[in-house]
Design a protein around this motif. Structure first.
Motif, PDB file in Angstrom:
ATOM      1  N   GLY A   6      59.696  38.516  51.077  1.00  0.00           N
ATOM      2  CA  GLY A   6      59.873  37.448  49.798  1.00  0.00           C
ATOM      3  C   GLY A   6      59.399  37.800  48.485  1.00  0.00           C
ATOM      4  O   GLY A   6      59.272  37.135  47.771  1.00  0.00           O
ATOM      5  N   ASP A   7      59.083  39.901  48.446  1.00  0.00           N
ATOM      6  CA  ASP A   7      58.136  39.710  47.057  1.00  0.00           C
ATOM      7  C   ASP A   7      59.506  40.040  46.222  1.00  0.00           C
ATOM      8  O   ASP A   7      59.687  41.108  46.202  1.00  0.00           O
ATOM      9  CB  ASP A   7      57.318  41.562  47.837  1.00  0.00           C
ATOM     10  CG  ASP A   7      56.421  41.764  46.511  1.00  0.00           C
ATOM     11  OD1 ASP A   7      56.536  40.938  45.102  1.00  0.00           O
ATOM     12  OD2 ASP A   7      55.294  42.115  46.605  1.00  0.00           O
ATOM     13  N   TYR A   8      60.262  39.215  45.405  1.00  0.00           N
ATOM     14  CA  TYR A   8      60.957  40.108  44.426  1.00  0.00           C
ATOM     15  C   TYR A   8      60.577  41.319  43.731  1.00  0.00           C
ATOM     16  O   TYR A   8      61.259  42.347  43.687  1.00  0.00           O
ATOM     17  CB  TYR A   8      61.273  38.789  43.873  1.00  0.00           C
ATOM     18  CG  TYR A   8      62.792  39.189  42.869  1.00  0.00           C
ATOM     19  CD1 TYR A   8      64.038  39.378  42.795  1.00  0.00           C
ATOM     20  CD2 TYR A   8      62.347  39.741  41.690  1.00  0.00           C
ATOM     21  CE1 TYR A   8      65.004  39.161  42.279  1.00  0.00           C
ATOM     22  CE2 TYR A   8      63.734  39.582  40.511  1.00  0.00           C
ATOM     23  CZ  TYR A   8      64.928  39.725  41.550  1.00  0.00           C
ATOM     24  OH  TYR A   8      65.949  40.320  40.556  1.00  0.00           O
ATOM     25  N   GLU A   9      59.492  41.531  43.602  1.00  0.00           N
ATOM     26  CA  GLU A   9      59.399  42.323  42.787  1.00  0.00           C
ATOM     27  C   GLU A   9      59.819  44.149  43.144  1.00  0.00           C
ATOM     28  O   GLU A   9      59.813  45.047  43.002  1.00  0.00           O
ATOM     29  CB  GLU A   9      57.988  43.051  42.295  1.00  0.00           C
ATOM     30  CG  GLU A   9      57.927  41.254  40.786  1.00  0.00           C
ATOM     31  CD  GLU A   9      58.889  41.796  39.571  1.00  0.00           C
ATOM     32  OE1 GLU A   9      59.434  42.724  39.526  1.00  0.00           O
ATOM     33  OE2 GLU A   9      59.801  40.618  38.914  1.00  0.00           O
ATOM     34  N   LEU A  10      59.050  43.943  44.690  1.00  0.00           N
ATOM     35  CA  LEU A  10      58.616  44.815  44.858  1.00  0.00           C
ATOM     36  C   LEU A  10      60.459  45.854  45.999  1.00  0.00           C
ATOM     37  O   LEU A  10      60.988  46.602  45.973  1.00  0.00           O
ATOM     38  CB  LEU A  10      57.526  44.408  46.914  1.00  0.00           C
ATOM     39  CG  LEU A  10      57.722  45.879  47.885  1.00  0.00           C
ATOM     40  CD1 LEU A  10      57.644  46.889  46.871  1.00  0.00           C
ATOM     41  CD2 LEU A  10      57.047  45.297  48.349  1.00  0.00           C
ATOM     42  N   ALA A  11      60.978  44.077  46.055  1.00  0.00           N
ATOM     43  CA  ALA A  11      62.315  44.375  46.736  1.00  0.00           C
ATOM     44  C   ALA A  11      63.122  44.634  45.623  1.00  0.00           C
ATOM     45  O   ALA A  11      63.985  45.502  45.745  1.00  0.00           O
ATOM     46  CB  ALA A  11      63.054  42.726  47.296  1.00  0.00           C
ATOM     47  N   LEU A  12      62.555  44.460  44.536  1.00  0.00           N
ATOM     48  CA  LEU A  12      63.869  45.289  42.728  1.00  0.00           C
ATOM     49  C   LEU A  12      63.252  46.633  42.561  1.00  0.00           C
ATOM     50  O   LEU A  12      63.876  47.059  42.479  1.00  0.00           O
ATOM     51  CB  LEU A  12      62.913  44.507  41.862  1.00  0.00           C
ATOM     52  CG  LEU A  12      64.032  44.480  41.032  1.00  0.00           C
ATOM     53  CD1 LEU A  12      66.321  45.043  40.789  1.00  0.00           C
ATOM     54  CD2 LEU A  12      64.288  43.886  39.331  1.00  0.00           C
ATOM     55  N   THR A  13      61.786  46.984  42.830  1.00  0.00           N
ATOM     56  CA  THR A  13      61.492  48.204  42.760  1.00  0.00           C
ATOM     57  C   THR A  13      62.095  49.334  43.757  1.00  0.00           C
ATOM     58  O   THR A  13      63.178  50.231  43.670  1.00  0.00           O
ATOM     59  CB  THR A  13      59.750  48.374  43.221  1.00  0.00           C
ATOM     60  OG1 THR A  13      59.374  47.518  41.892  1.00  0.00           O
ATOM     61  CG2 THR A  13      59.621  50.027  43.578  1.00  0.00           C
ATOM     62  N   ILE A  14      61.715  48.637  44.836  1.00  0.00           N
ATOM     63  CA  ILE A  14      62.604  50.021  46.158  1.00  0.00           C
ATOM     64  C   ILE A  14      64.155  49.747  46.276  1.00  0.00           C
ATOM     65  O   ILE A  14      64.976  50.977  46.469  1.00  0.00           O
ATOM     66  CB  ILE A  14      63.253  49.071  47.877  1.00  0.00           C
ATOM     67  CG1 ILE A  14      61.119  48.760  48.164  1.00  0.00           C
ATOM     68  CG2 ILE A  14      63.689  49.649  48.818  1.00  0.00           C
ATOM     69  CD1 ILE A  14      61.059  48.004  49.136  1.00  0.00           C
ATOM     70  N   LEU A  15      64.922  48.855  45.141  1.00  0.00           N
ATOM     71  CA  LEU A  15      66.697  49.234  45.324  1.00  0.00           C
ATOM     72  C   LEU A  15      66.491  49.834  44.401  1.00  0.00           C
ATOM     73  O   LEU A  15      67.721  51.078  43.750  1.00  0.00           O
ATOM     74  CB  LEU A  15      66.823  47.673  45.115  1.00  0.00           C
ATOM     75  CG  LEU A  15      68.603  46.864  44.888  1.00  0.00           C
ATOM     76  CD1 LEU A  15      68.958  48.012  46.226  1.00  0.00           C
ATOM     77  CD2 LEU A  15      68.661  45.359  45.113  1.00  0.00           C
ATOM     78  N   GLN A  16      65.878  49.588  43.182  1.00  0.00           N
ATOM     79  CA  GLN A  16      66.323  50.248  41.948  1.00  0.00           C
ATOM     80  C   GLN A  16      66.406  52.125  42.743  1.00  0.00           C
ATOM     81  O   GLN A  16      66.782  52.333  41.679  1.00  0.00           O
ATOM     82  CB  GLN A  16      64.818  49.862  40.981  1.00  0.00           C
ATOM     83  CG  GLN A  16      65.573  49.082  40.144  1.00  0.00           C
ATOM     84  CD  GLN A  16      64.254  48.259  39.253  1.00  0.00           C
ATOM     85  OE1 GLN A  16      62.938  49.173  39.218  1.00  0.00           O
ATOM     86  NE2 GLN A  16      64.827  47.608  37.921  1.00  0.00           N
TER      87      GLN A  16
END
Length: 121
Positions: free
Chosen positions: A32-42
């Motif tokens: 549920g770590d949105y920032e980490l998920a966004l970083t990985i997706l970027q």
């Protein structure tokens, strides 16, 4: 662990253009770590962009093991190869999660149908 909610999934989907199932899986895997998920997706999207420019393999397509090596490179760039492999593993994990979700849905529907048939007899 943060709970993954639909708003987080949709926000990640709108920003990235990735399928909702991929966004949901990524958020689940990052607890549920949105920032980490966004970083990985970027990072994944940047790798896809690099792959498109360098190999012409199409959106999100990594070259297969039989793909010809690029003539522009005189020596293999190991960090890029490692990143490409990491990206491929992540893509396969996302696909596996999608297939698992589909299997769960189909299994539930079959169970419901069997319950209905058993109840009618």
């Amino acid at each position: 662990m943060k709970e993954v909610d639909a708003q987080m999934v949709l926000k990640l989907h709108k920003i990235s253009g990735e399928p909702v199932a991929n966004c949901n899986y990524l958020l689940t895997q990052t607890n549920g770590d949105y920032e980490l998920a966004l970083t990985i997706l970027q990072r994944i999207l940047a790798q896809r962009k690099t792959d498109q420019a360098g190999e012409g393999g199409g959106p999100g397509v990594l070259p297969g093991p039989d793909a010809p090596e690029s003539t522009a490179q005189s020596a293999p760039d190991e960090p890029s190869a490692i990143e490409a492999l990491e990206n491929r593993v992540l893509q396969l994990e996302l696909r596996l999660a999608q297939l698992t979700d589909t299997l769960v849905v189909v299994s539930d529907k079959l169970s419901q149908l069997l319950d209905k048939v058993s109840g009618d007899e």
